[in-house]
Design an enzyme around this catalytic site. Structure first.
Site, PDB file in Angstrom:
ATOM      1  N   CYS A   1       0.820  -1.206   0.000  1.00  0.00           N
ATOM      2  CA  CYS A   1       0.000   0.000   0.000  1.00  0.00           C
ATOM      3  C   CYS A   1       0.861   1.266   0.000  1.00  0.00           C
ATOM      4  O   CYS A   1       1.575   1.520  -0.959  1.00  0.00           O
ATOM      5  CB  CYS A   1      -0.975  -0.042   1.174  1.00  0.00           C
ATOM      6  SG  CYS A   1      -2.437   0.977   0.963  1.00  0.00           S
ATOM      7  N   HIS A   2       0.835   2.060   1.066  1.00  0.00           N
ATOM      8  CA  HIS A   2       1.613   3.296   1.155  1.00  0.00           C
ATOM      9  C   HIS A   2       3.025   3.070   1.676  1.00  0.00           C
ATOM     10  O   HIS A   2       3.838   4.001   1.696  1.00  0.00           O
ATOM     11  CB  HIS A   2       0.906   4.313   2.059  1.00  0.00           C
ATOM     12  CG  HIS A   2      -0.324   4.911   1.448  1.00  0.00           C
ATOM     13  ND1 HIS A   2      -1.529   4.261   1.423  1.00  0.00           N
ATOM     14  CD2 HIS A   2      -0.528   6.102   0.834  1.00  0.00           C
ATOM     15  CE1 HIS A   2      -2.427   5.017   0.825  1.00  0.00           C
ATOM     16  NE2 HIS A   2      -1.847   6.145   0.449  1.00  0.00           N
TER      17      HIS A   2
END
Length: 182
Positions: free
Chosen positions: A107-108
């Site tokens: 994800c991030h």
């Protein structure tokens, strides 16, 4: 295998911590929660506060990747943003690459990889909003469920989002086992 899970004290996406953690345990490995501060980390379910988890080791006391076989970087928007502002956390991540140890990020989490200056020449995926950051750091961003990059010296396994967790866990466990020789 002893596998570090690096998170900030607050902001980790709970499912991106708990699902990989359970996969590591189910595979018979030893997950270790490493954070920038002692005590507990506060997880989030997107923007809502979720559970807390006890910190096993503090990154300033660990110093480097020597005592770990691999690293998992869970996402959440705030988590990697806090981590990339902590030089000891960034150095800890960089050390896995310097030692040729495998790293998995979802994800991030690649924001921390960008700050550690380890994406240059690599192909990876992430939450789509990071694509420009990854490109600006010299990486190639792809929109794939999971991506394994064999760029020496360290293998990097990346994934986009919580919906990709099953494939992410399978991929990083395969690579981690392969790197450990079994």
């Amino acid at each position: 295998m002893r596998i570090a899970f690096l998170t900030a004290p607050e902001g980790v996406e709970q499912i991106e911590l708990t699902d990989p953690w359970q996969a590591v345990k189910d595979a018979g490995h030893d997950p270790v929660l490493v954070s920038t501060k002692p005590g507990h980390v506060r997880a989030f379910d997107h923007l809502d506060k979720a559970d807390t988890f006890p910190v096993d080791e503090v990154v300033s006391h660990v110093h480097d990747a020597e005592s770990f076989d691999a690293l998992v970087l869970p996402g959440g928007v705030a988590n990697p943003d806090f981590l990339r502002m902590d030089e000891k956390a960034v150095s800890f991540v960089r050390d896995f690459f310097d030692r040729g140890r495998p790293v998995a990020a979802i994800c991030h989490a690649p924001w921390t990889l960008v700050e550690a200056d380890v994406v240059r020449g690599r192909v990876l995926t992430s939450w789509p909003s990071l694509r420009t950051d990854i490109r600006n750091a010299g990486g190639t961003w792809v929109d794939e469920q999971v991506r394994v990059c064999d760029h020496a010296p360290s293998k990097l396994i990346t994934s986009r989002r919580p919906d990709d967790l099953k494939a992410f866990c399978e991929a990083f466990l395969d690579v981690f086992s392969e790197e450990a020789g079994g």
